[in-house]
Write a protein that holds these residues in place. Structure first.
Motif, PDB file in Angstrom:
ATOM      1  N   ARG A  62       1.046   2.713   0.854  1.00  0.00           N
ATOM      2  CA  ARG A  62       1.032   1.243   0.819  1.00  0.00           C
ATOM      3  C   ARG A  62      -0.391   0.720   0.677  1.00  0.00           C
ATOM      4  NH1 ARG A  62       3.409  -2.840   5.522  1.00  0.00           N
ATOM      5  NH2 ARG A  62       2.668  -4.783   4.560  1.00  0.00           N
ATOM      6  N   THR A  63      -1.327   1.299   1.430  1.00  0.00           N
ATOM      7  CA  THR A  63      -2.717   0.851   1.370  1.00  0.00           C
ATOM      8  C   THR A  63      -3.315   1.130   0.000  1.00  0.00           C
ATOM      9  OG1 THR A  63      -3.001   1.256   3.738  1.00  0.00           O
ATOM     10  CG2 THR A  63      -4.995   1.072   2.420  1.00  0.00           C
ATOM     11  N   MET A  64      -3.043   2.312  -0.553  1.00  0.00           N
ATOM     12  CA  MET A  64      -3.600   2.650  -1.851  1.00  0.00           C
ATOM     13  C   MET A  64      -3.024   1.742  -2.944  1.00  0.00           C
ATOM     14  SD  MET A  64      -5.779   4.887  -1.069  1.00  0.00           S
ATOM     15  CE  MET A  64      -6.293   5.539  -2.650  1.00  0.00           C
ATOM     16  N   ARG A  65      -1.740   1.363  -2.812  1.00  0.00           N
ATOM     17  CA  ARG A  65      -1.154   0.432  -3.784  1.00  0.00           C
ATOM     18  C   ARG A  65      -1.829  -0.932  -3.698  1.00  0.00           C
ATOM     19  NH1 ARG A  65       3.829   2.735  -2.143  1.00  0.00           N
ATOM     20  NH2 ARG A  65       4.225   0.911  -0.798  1.00  0.00           N
ATOM     21  N   GLU A  66      -2.124  -1.381  -2.488  1.00  0.00           N
ATOM     22  CA  GLU A  66      -2.775  -2.680  -2.327  1.00  0.00           C
ATOM     23  C   GLU A  66      -4.152  -2.694  -2.977  1.00  0.00           C
ATOM     24  OE1 GLU A  66      -2.876  -3.440   1.841  1.00  0.00           O
ATOM     25  OE2 GLU A  66      -0.746  -3.956   1.991  1.00  0.00           O
ATOM     26  N   ILE A  67      -4.916  -1.612  -2.771  1.00  0.00           N
ATOM     27  CA  ILE A  67      -6.255  -1.545  -3.375  1.00  0.00           C
ATOM     28  C   ILE A  67      -6.136  -1.515  -4.892  1.00  0.00           C
ATOM     29  CG2 ILE A  67      -8.371  -0.187  -3.561  1.00  0.00           C
ATOM     30  CD1 ILE A  67      -7.838   0.855  -0.735  1.00  0.00           C
ATOM     31  N   ALA A  68      -5.156  -0.754  -5.412  1.00  0.00           N
ATOM     32  CA  ALA A  68      -4.979  -0.661  -6.865  1.00  0.00           C
ATOM     33  C   ALA A  68      -4.601  -2.017  -7.461  1.00  0.00           C
ATOM     34  CB  ALA A  68      -3.913   0.382  -7.189  1.00  0.00           C
ATOM     35  N   GLU A  69      -3.748  -2.783  -6.777  1.00  0.00           N
ATOM     36  CA  GLU A  69      -3.348  -4.101  -7.271  1.00  0.00           C
ATOM     37  C   GLU A  69      -4.537  -5.051  -7.324  1.00  0.00           C
ATOM     38  OE1 GLU A  69      -0.222  -5.475  -4.785  1.00  0.00           O
ATOM     39  OE2 GLU A  69       1.209  -3.944  -5.447  1.00  0.00           O
ATOM     40  N   VAL A  70      -5.377  -5.030  -6.293  1.00  0.00           N
ATOM     41  CA  VAL A  70      -6.567  -5.878  -6.282  1.00  0.00           C
ATOM     42  C   VAL A  70      -7.525  -5.439  -7.381  1.00  0.00           C
ATOM     43  CG1 VAL A  70      -8.603  -6.550  -4.939  1.00  0.00           C
ATOM     44  CG2 VAL A  70      -6.358  -6.471  -3.844  1.00  0.00           C
ATOM     45  N   ALA A  71      -7.653  -4.129  -7.585  1.00  0.00           N
ATOM     46  CA  ALA A  71      -8.577  -3.617  -8.611  1.00  0.00           C
ATOM     47  C   ALA A  71      -8.202  -4.113 -10.001  1.00  0.00           C
ATOM     48  CB  ALA A  71      -8.595  -2.091  -8.571  1.00  0.00           C
ATOM     49  N   ARG A  72      -6.909  -4.231 -10.277  1.00  0.00           N
ATOM     50  CA  ARG A  72      -6.472  -4.667 -11.611  1.00  0.00           C
ATOM     51  C   ARG A  72      -6.940  -6.083 -11.930  1.00  0.00           C
ATOM     52  NH1 ARG A  72      -1.915  -1.267 -10.559  1.00  0.00           N
ATOM     53  NH2 ARG A  72      -0.809  -2.931  -9.426  1.00  0.00           N
ATOM     54  N   ALA A  73      -7.160  -6.898 -10.884  1.00  0.00           N
ATOM     55  CA  ALA A  73      -7.572  -8.286 -11.108  1.00  0.00           C
ATOM     56  C   ALA A  73      -8.991  -8.555 -10.610  1.00  0.00           C
ATOM     57  CB  ALA A  73      -6.587  -9.236 -10.405  1.00  0.00           C
ATOM     58  N   ALA A  74      -9.741  -7.491 -10.313  1.00  0.00           N
ATOM     59  CA  ALA A  74     -11.065  -7.652  -9.711  1.00  0.00           C
ATOM     60  C   ALA A  74     -12.128  -7.898 -10.766  1.00  0.00           C
ATOM     61  CB  ALA A  74     -11.421  -6.411  -8.898  1.00  0.00           C
ATOM     62  N   ASP A  75     -13.181  -8.577 -10.350  1.00  0.00           N
ATOM     63  CA  ASP A  75     -14.318  -8.799 -11.236  1.00  0.00           C
ATOM     64  C   ASP A  75     -15.033  -7.487 -11.565  1.00  0.00           C
ATOM     65  OD1 ASP A  75     -13.732 -11.479 -11.097  1.00  0.00           O
ATOM     66  OD2 ASP A  75     -15.278 -11.952  -9.616  1.00  0.00           O
TER      67      ASP A  75
END
Length: 429
Positions: free
Chosen positions: A278-291
């Motif tokens: 779950r934590t790794m999915r959250e980081i990956a989702e943020v990374a897709r929209a990160a600056d």
């Protein structure tokens, strides 16, 4: 073998000392990696055997062997650290490890037995009278010191000792320092451990009869220590390279990268907890929209590859280097993540300013508890690894004068002082 030993059960390291028949005090040594050292890491590692006749049976190791077991299979192990930090917490009643329930006292007893079993003198040491150290104030915002001392005593009894005395750790360090005095003196002792920083004001009279040579005047303590300094380096140098402080966008709105991604950096072994899907999915989702998605990809790689221990070794090394030089290079590489950062001592000192302020306030509290002004202090003795940080020493030099401040035995003085306390009490009995 001496009948009395001093045992400094620390948040990070533990040390055993004894006073020989010739009056000299020495520490018990441990064989680690082809060398002999006098500190033993205060941690346990549990795992379940997966093959052979012991399949499914719960195993454990302590100290350096625990670190080896954890690094060999982080996901298959449960690492228990900083046990001392939970002694004063009523909320910590038990923890479950691979389906079995362990109380805190049982865990500490397991560690203490392993500590003895790691040295050839262990059987004789187990029969000795033990003088064990305790901080002035245990760790925790609502720390219950009475509960902590009860638990600590019970843990030592569970390890097999029946004759146990608790003594304040800074007082023990003061006893060791008193051996260098040639006349009466009022001494402020600062003991900087892995989880606590403690201060005691004492009056030493080296010429007095045994049992009357030390008078405790006042004490103070707080639950911060060297680990907090390490975390400041992580927070200011490492975490920004992994996305902390950056933004990501949701429907055109800029949002900060969640700070919660970086809270586990306070303890290196907690990084493995971030490997939860779950934590790794959250980081990956943020990374897709990160600056700066590459920074979060580096974070994921470091977590997935269990690099926490190596990272903290690098950070601890640069902190030590800053005690000797005005600047030091933090060098860490893993895959395509390369961190080469020069850290200036003045920047590091600005980062740890909140901790320095709290240390100064605790010193003021110790003076107030003793009813003394700073001018009444003849000597200051600092011990523990954090005492090597120049900004810490300077705090005391400004208050008491550089000539009054001494350091020494940063990792063994408490245990050696505990052994001296035991010997003096035996003479006075």
């Amino acid at each position: 073998m001496a009948e009395t030993i001093g045992l400094d059960f620390g948040t990070t390291n533990s040390v055993i000392a004894l006073r020989g028949e010739d009056g000299a005090v020495g520490t018990v040594r441990y064989a680690v990696g082809g060398a002999e050292i006098d500190t033993f890491r205060s941690l346990l590692c549990f795992w379940a055997e997966e093959t052979g006749p012991s399949r499914g049976r719960l195993q454990h190791a302590a100290g350096p062997l625990a670190i080896e077991a954890y690094l060999d299979d982080p996901l298959g192990c449960r690492l228990i650290m900083s046990m001392k930090s939970y002694l004063a917490s009523r909320s910590f009643q038990e923890t479950r490890i691979f389906g079995r329930s362990y109380g805190l006292e049982e865990l500490i007893s397991l560690f203490l037995r392993a500590l003895l079993g790691s040295t050839p003198e262990g059987a004789a040491l187990a029969r000795a009278r033990v003088v064990a150290g305790r901080p002035v104030r245990f760790v925790g915002e609502q720390a219950d010191d009475a509960l902590a001392t009860t638990r600590l005593t019970a843990a030592f009894r569970g390890a097999g000792w029946s004759d146990i005395v608790l003594a304040l750790e800074p007082e023990a360090a003061g006893h060791r320092f008193a051996a260098t005095l040639d006349g009466p003196a009022t001494v402020l002792v600062g003991d900087f451990g892995g989880g606590t920083s403690d201060f005691s004001l004492m009056r030493f009279d080296p010429g007095a009869a045994p049992g009357r040579r030390v008078t405790a005047l006042g004490h103070a303590g707080l639950g911060i220590a060297g680990d907090a300094f390490d975390y400041r380096i992580i927070d200011h140098v490492v975490s920004p390279r992994l996305g902390k402080g950056d933004s990501y966008r949701v429907m055109g709105t800029a949002l900060p990268v969640p700070p919660s991604f970086y809270t586990s950096f306070a303890r290196w072994h907690r990084l493995s907890l971030m490997r939860a899907p779950r934590t790794m999915r959250e980081i990956a989702e943020v990374a897709r929209a990160a600056d700066h998605p590459d920074k979060l990809h580096h974070l994921m790689r470091l977590v997935e590859d269990e690099t926490g221990y190596a990272l903290y070794q690098a950070v601890s090394g640069v902190k030590a280097a800053l005690s000797r030089a005005d600047s030091a290079a933090l060098s860490f590489r893993h895959g395509d993540f390369v961190l080469e950062e020069t850290i200036r001592r003045e920047d590091f000192e600005s980062w740890i300013a909140p901790e320095l302020t709290r240390i100064g306030a605790a010193v003021d509290q110790a003076l107030a508890d003793a009813g003394l002004a700073a001018s009444a202090v003849d000597k200051v003795f600092l011990t523990g690894g954090t005492s090597l940080v120049p900004a810490v020493r300077q705090l005391f030099e400004r208050r008491f004068g550089a000539a009054a401040v001494a350091q020494g035995g940063e990792f063994v003085s408490v245990a050696e002082g505990l052994a001296l306390i035991g010997a003096e009490r035996a003479l006075a009995a």
